[in-house]
Design a protein around this motif. Structure first.
Motif, PDB file in Angstrom:
ATOM      1  N   ASP A 109    -106.350 -39.768 -47.607  1.00  0.00           N
ATOM      2  CA  ASP A 109    -107.196 -40.658 -46.805  1.00  0.00           C
ATOM      3  C   ASP A 109    -107.261 -40.245 -45.332  1.00  0.00           C
ATOM      4  OD1 ASP A 109    -104.662 -41.308 -45.959  1.00  0.00           O
ATOM      5  OD2 ASP A 109    -104.866 -43.471 -46.270  1.00  0.00           O
ATOM      6  N   GLY A 110    -106.622 -39.126 -44.986  1.00  0.00           N
ATOM      7  CA  GLY A 110    -106.631 -38.670 -43.597  1.00  0.00           C
ATOM      8  C   GLY A 110    -105.435 -39.099 -42.790  1.00  0.00           C
ATOM      9  N   SER A 111    -104.567 -39.902 -43.375  1.00  0.00           N
ATOM     10  CA  SER A 111    -103.346 -40.309 -42.671  1.00  0.00           C
ATOM     11  C   SER A 111    -102.338 -39.163 -42.694  1.00  0.00           C
ATOM     12  CB  SER A 111    -102.752 -41.565 -43.294  1.00  0.00           C
ATOM     13  OG  SER A 111    -102.415 -41.335 -44.652  1.00  0.00           O
ATOM     14  N   LEU A 112    -101.287 -39.331 -41.919  1.00  0.00           N
ATOM     15  CA  LEU A 112    -100.267 -38.300 -41.780  1.00  0.00           C
ATOM     16  C   LEU A 112     -98.903 -38.933 -41.993  1.00  0.00           C
ATOM     17  CD1 LEU A 112    -100.205 -35.223 -40.912  1.00  0.00           C
ATOM     18  CD2 LEU A 112     -99.558 -36.061 -38.635  1.00  0.00           C
ATOM     19  N   ARG A 113     -98.121 -38.358 -42.915  1.00  0.00           N
ATOM     20  CA  ARG A 113     -96.758 -38.845 -43.114  1.00  0.00           C
ATOM     21  C   ARG A 113     -95.784 -37.837 -42.541  1.00  0.00           C
ATOM     22  NH1 ARG A 113     -92.129 -38.797 -45.820  1.00  0.00           N
ATOM     23  NH2 ARG A 113     -91.097 -40.813 -46.174  1.00  0.00           N
ATOM     24  N   VAL A 114     -94.930 -38.317 -41.639  1.00  0.00           N
ATOM     25  CA  VAL A 114     -93.968 -37.459 -40.954  1.00  0.00           C
ATOM     26  C   VAL A 114     -92.571 -37.853 -41.394  1.00  0.00           C
ATOM     27  CG1 VAL A 114     -93.118 -36.654 -38.715  1.00  0.00           C
ATOM     28  CG2 VAL A 114     -95.526 -37.340 -38.966  1.00  0.00           C
ATOM     29  N   GLY A 115     -91.846 -36.933 -41.987  1.00  0.00           N
ATOM     30  CA  GLY A 115     -90.496 -37.225 -42.448  1.00  0.00           C
ATOM     31  C   GLY A 115     -89.543 -37.501 -41.300  1.00  0.00           C
ATOM     32  N   ALA A 116     -88.502 -38.251 -41.587  1.00  0.00           N
ATOM     33  CA  ALA A 116     -87.559 -38.688 -40.550  1.00  0.00           C
ATOM     34  C   ALA A 116     -86.867 -37.533 -39.854  1.00  0.00           C
ATOM     35  CB  ALA A 116     -86.524 -39.624 -41.163  1.00  0.00           C
ATOM     36  N   THR A 117     -86.619 -36.423 -40.573  1.00  0.00           N
ATOM     37  CA  THR A 117     -85.860 -35.319 -39.983  1.00  0.00           C
ATOM     38  C   THR A 117     -86.752 -34.164 -39.515  1.00  0.00           C
ATOM     39  OG1 THR A 117     -85.437 -34.300 -42.152  1.00  0.00           O
ATOM     40  CG2 THR A 117     -83.799 -35.879 -41.328  1.00  0.00           C
ATOM     41  N   VAL A 118     -88.057 -34.390 -39.460  1.00  0.00           N
ATOM     42  CA  VAL A 118     -88.948 -33.387 -38.874  1.00  0.00           C
ATOM     43  C   VAL A 118     -88.567 -33.178 -37.417  1.00  0.00           C
ATOM     44  CG1 VAL A 118     -91.335 -32.943 -38.137  1.00  0.00           C
ATOM     45  CG2 VAL A 118     -90.880 -33.834 -40.437  1.00  0.00           C
ATOM     46  N   ARG A 119     -88.385 -31.932 -37.025  1.00  0.00           N
ATOM     47  CA  ARG A 119     -88.017 -31.632 -35.644  1.00  0.00           C
ATOM     48  C   ARG A 119     -89.190 -31.885 -34.710  1.00  0.00           C
ATOM     49  NH1 ARG A 119     -82.469 -31.414 -36.095  1.00  0.00           N
ATOM     50  NH2 ARG A 119     -81.986 -30.333 -38.031  1.00  0.00           N
ATOM     51  N   ASN A 120     -88.881 -32.326 -33.514  1.00  0.00           N
ATOM     52  CA  ASN A 120     -89.930 -32.634 -32.538  1.00  0.00           C
ATOM     53  C   ASN A 120     -90.811 -31.424 -32.254  1.00  0.00           C
ATOM     54  OD1 ASN A 120     -88.193 -35.035 -30.346  1.00  0.00           O
ATOM     55  ND2 ASN A 120     -88.854 -35.173 -32.473  1.00  0.00           N
ATOM     56  N   SER A 121     -90.223 -30.228 -32.205  1.00  0.00           N
ATOM     57  CA  SER A 121     -91.005 -29.023 -31.934  1.00  0.00           C
ATOM     58  C   SER A 121     -91.994 -28.746 -33.061  1.00  0.00           C
ATOM     59  CB  SER A 121     -90.080 -27.819 -31.727  1.00  0.00           C
ATOM     60  OG  SER A 121     -89.196 -27.674 -32.820  1.00  0.00           O
ATOM     61  N   ASP A 122     -91.581 -28.952 -34.305  1.00  0.00           N
ATOM     62  CA  ASP A 122     -92.474 -28.733 -35.443  1.00  0.00           C
ATOM     63  C   ASP A 122     -93.611 -29.750 -35.461  1.00  0.00           C
ATOM     64  OD1 ASP A 122     -90.949 -26.588 -36.337  1.00  0.00           O
ATOM     65  OD2 ASP A 122     -89.692 -27.849 -37.621  1.00  0.00           O
ATOM     66  N   LEU A 123     -93.313 -30.981 -35.132  1.00  0.00           N
ATOM     67  CA  LEU A 123     -94.347 -32.011 -35.107  1.00  0.00           C
ATOM     68  C   LEU A 123     -95.362 -31.738 -34.003  1.00  0.00           C
ATOM     69  CD1 LEU A 123     -95.466 -34.632 -36.227  1.00  0.00           C
ATOM     70  CD2 LEU A 123     -93.893 -35.889 -34.735  1.00  0.00           C
ATOM     71  N   ALA A 124     -94.885 -31.357 -32.826  1.00  0.00           N
ATOM     72  CA  ALA A 124     -95.789 -31.086 -31.703  1.00  0.00           C
ATOM     73  C   ALA A 124     -96.724 -29.923 -31.992  1.00  0.00           C
ATOM     74  CB  ALA A 124     -94.982 -30.803 -30.443  1.00  0.00           C
ATOM     75  N   ALA A 125     -96.268 -28.958 -32.807  1.00  0.00           N
ATOM     76  CA  ALA A 125     -97.053 -27.753 -33.066  1.00  0.00           C
ATOM     77  C   ALA A 125     -97.941 -27.851 -34.302  1.00  0.00           C
ATOM     78  CB  ALA A 125     -96.109 -26.555 -33.230  1.00  0.00           C
ATOM     79  N   HIS A 126     -97.810 -28.913 -35.073  1.00  0.00           N
ATOM     80  CA  HIS A 126     -98.546 -29.010 -36.331  1.00  0.00           C
ATOM     81  C   HIS A 126    -100.053 -29.121 -36.070  1.00  0.00           C
ATOM     82  CE1 HIS A 126     -99.821 -30.470 -40.285  1.00  0.00           C
ATOM     83  NE2 HIS A 126     -98.683 -29.969 -40.742  1.00  0.00           N
TER      84      HIS A 126
ATOM     85  N   GLY B  14     -91.478 -34.605 -23.262  1.00  0.00           N
ATOM     86  CA  GLY B  14     -90.276 -35.404 -23.410  1.00  0.00           C
ATOM     87  C   GLY B  14     -88.941 -34.712 -23.300  1.00  0.00           C
ATOM     88  N   ALA B  15     -88.892 -33.383 -23.444  1.00  0.00           N
ATOM     89  CA  ALA B  15     -87.584 -32.732 -23.463  1.00  0.00           C
ATOM     90  C   ALA B  15     -87.758 -31.233 -23.301  1.00  0.00           C
ATOM     91  CB  ALA B  15     -86.868 -33.035 -24.775  1.00  0.00           C
ATOM     92  N   SER B  16     -86.646 -30.531 -23.234  1.00  0.00           N
ATOM     93  CA  SER B  16     -86.677 -29.072 -23.159  1.00  0.00           C
ATOM     94  C   SER B  16     -86.955 -28.495 -24.543  1.00  0.00           C
ATOM     95  CB  SER B  16     -85.342 -28.556 -22.645  1.00  0.00           C
ATOM     96  OG  SER B  16     -84.314 -28.842 -23.588  1.00  0.00           O
ATOM     97  N   ASP B  17     -87.292 -27.199 -24.581  1.00  0.00           N
ATOM     98  CA  ASP B  17     -87.520 -26.537 -25.861  1.00  0.00           C
ATOM     99  C   ASP B  17     -86.290 -26.645 -26.758  1.00  0.00           C
ATOM    100  OD1 ASP B  17     -89.999 -25.789 -24.962  1.00  0.00           O
ATOM    101  OD2 ASP B  17     -89.417 -23.742 -24.429  1.00  0.00           O
TER     102      ASP B  17
ATOM    103  N   ARG C  80     -86.054 -30.145 -28.252  1.00  0.00           N
ATOM    104  CA  ARG C  80     -87.113 -30.384 -29.241  1.00  0.00           C
ATOM    105  C   ARG C  80     -86.818 -29.651 -30.553  1.00  0.00           C
ATOM    106  NH1 ARG C  80     -90.638 -30.054 -24.770  1.00  0.00           N
ATOM    107  NH2 ARG C  80     -91.108 -27.881 -25.218  1.00  0.00           N
ATOM    108  N   ASN C  81     -86.127 -28.525 -30.461  1.00  0.00           N
ATOM    109  CA  ASN C  81     -85.788 -27.778 -31.671  1.00  0.00           C
ATOM    110  C   ASN C  81     -84.697 -28.460 -32.487  1.00  0.00           C
ATOM    111  OD1 ASN C  81     -87.648 -25.742 -31.212  1.00  0.00           O
ATOM    112  ND2 ASN C  81     -86.199 -24.434 -30.125  1.00  0.00           N
ATOM    113  N   MET C  82     -83.984 -29.411 -31.887  1.00  0.00           N
ATOM    114  CA  MET C  82     -82.922 -30.135 -32.581  1.00  0.00           C
ATOM    115  C   MET C  82     -83.304 -31.582 -32.895  1.00  0.00           C
ATOM    116  SD  MET C  82     -80.269 -28.340 -33.318  1.00  0.00           S
ATOM    117  CE  MET C  82     -79.056 -29.643 -33.577  1.00  0.00           C
ATOM    118  N   ALA C  83     -83.960 -32.223 -31.962  1.00  0.00           N
ATOM    119  CA  ALA C  83     -84.238 -33.657 -32.085  1.00  0.00           C
ATOM    120  C   ALA C  83     -85.196 -33.941 -33.240  1.00  0.00           C
ATOM    121  CB  ALA C  83     -84.826 -34.175 -30.779  1.00  0.00           C
ATOM    122  N   THR C  84     -84.993 -35.066 -33.900  1.00  0.00           N
ATOM    123  CA  THR C  84     -85.804 -35.441 -35.050  1.00  0.00           C
ATOM    124  C   THR C  84     -86.720 -36.619 -34.732  1.00  0.00           C
ATOM    125  OG1 THR C  84     -84.143 -36.994 -35.859  1.00  0.00           O
ATOM    126  CG2 THR C  84     -83.955 -34.695 -36.609  1.00  0.00           C
TER     127      THR C  84
END
Length: 331
Positions: free
Chosen positions: A64-81, A98-101, A104-108
């Motif tokens: 339907d065009g919505s987006l599901r983001v898993g709880a442990t997706v890293r912030n860097s991966d989400l920002a780049a999707h 929001g943070a340094s590289d 973002r590579n660690m934070a979920t």
């Protein structure tokens, strides 16, 4: 030193069982906030449930065009999707501000929403803080409160929530998916984080043992524009003094969808409902935008040292809405 048990479950069911709803149990994702709190002695769990090996690290586009983001997706991966950068830039912009590289590579995703306040009185064990020690008082209320709330605070707490991601998700009308031993429920992001009221130690509406398993971002009409803007003391990875996320769709120059959320001003993302109501169904002008923003800020209750936040939020919101609603002039 307090002993801490470490559990690494292989399923959500095992994770919630290991947590068991105990007050001194914690889920561990990226650890960028929890580990710091443990080092400082602010949080002293007796069991840590590591959820990083659970299958919660996917970003899934729904039919339907919505987006599901898993709880442990890293912030860097989400920002780049691509589905975020292309159709929901407000989300990418918020994460990148929001943070340094390295962080973002660690934070979920879940950890970002669940991070605790950066209020100096909460972080300092020698100072009173109702959020850290209920009943001890709020040192910031009559202390140095330059960085604190102007909306939704109480005599028990004037802290703000530090997440940039939460502000963008609130503007996108996203919801948080929660799992426990009895099933799954969903809560809007704007309601997932609580106002302090008389229980500031309760940051969220999480029930004992519940685990954040993901975030669902609903679809947007074609042509929707969005943006995130943040003001801070310096151009580094510092927390917002004020920020604003806006999601907007115009149909023939008329606003038919609008969401405005402020960050850095309250204990949770602050949806500017009066601003939204004033602009919905109108053909926006500089004057109507200014009036709509003022309608929301009229309810602000600044503290002794943070009255400047009203002007700061006013300027951010006017600039943001003005740029998103501007129509090209005929040549």
């Amino acid at each position: 030193m307090k002993p801490v048990a470490y559990v690494c479950p292989s399923s959500v069911t095992e994770a919630t069982a290991a947590h068991g709803g105990r007050s001194e149990a914690r889920y561990l994702g990226g650890g960028t906030n929890l580990v710091d709190l443990m080092r400082q002695g602010i949080d002293r769990p007796d069991v840590v449930v590591d959820i990083t090996r659970l299958p919660l690290d996917l970003i899934e586009e729904q039919a339907d065009g919505s987006l599901r983001v898993g709880a442990t997706v890293r912030n860097s991966d989400l920002a780049a999707h691509p589905a975020v950068r292309g159709r929901r830039p407000v989300l990418s912009q918020a994460l990148l501000s929001g943070a340094s590289d390295q962080l973002r590579n660690m934070a979920t995703t879940a950890g970002n929403l669940l991070q605790r306040t950066r209020c100096d009185y909460f972080q300092d064990l020698s100072k009173p803080c109702n959020k850290r020690v209920p009943g001890s008082g709020c040192g910031a209320l009559d202390g140095v409160n330059r960085d604190h709330a102007i909306f939704g605070h109480s005599p028990h707490c004037v802290a703000t929530h530090p997440s940039d991601l939460a502000v963008a998700l609130a503007a996108l009308d996203a919801s948080v998916e929660l799992a426990c031993s009895t099933g799954i429920r969903s809560v809007p992001v704007a309601e997932f984080l609580r106002l302090p009221q008389e229980r500031p130690e309760q940051d969220t509406v999480l029930r004992p043992g519940e685990l954040v398993t993901g975030v669902l971002v609903p679809p947007l009409p074609e042509g929707t524009v969005s943006r995130y803007r943040k003001a801070r003391d310096r151009a580094g990875h510092t927390f917002a003094l004020a920020s604003v996320a806006t999601v907007l769709h115009l149909e023939r120059g008329v606003v038919d969808h609008i969401a405005v959320a402020f960050g850095g001003l309250a204990h949770r993302p602050w949806r500017a409902r009066r601003t939204e109501a004033a602009l919905l169904g109108t053909t926006p002008t500089a004057e109507s935008v200014a009036q709509a923003v003022e309608a929301e800020l009229a309810d602000a209750v600044p503290l002794r040292h943070n009255g400047y936040k009203v002007d700061l939020a006013r300027g951010l919101a006017r600039e943001m809405l003005g740029s998103l609603t501007a129509r090209p002039r005929p040549s």
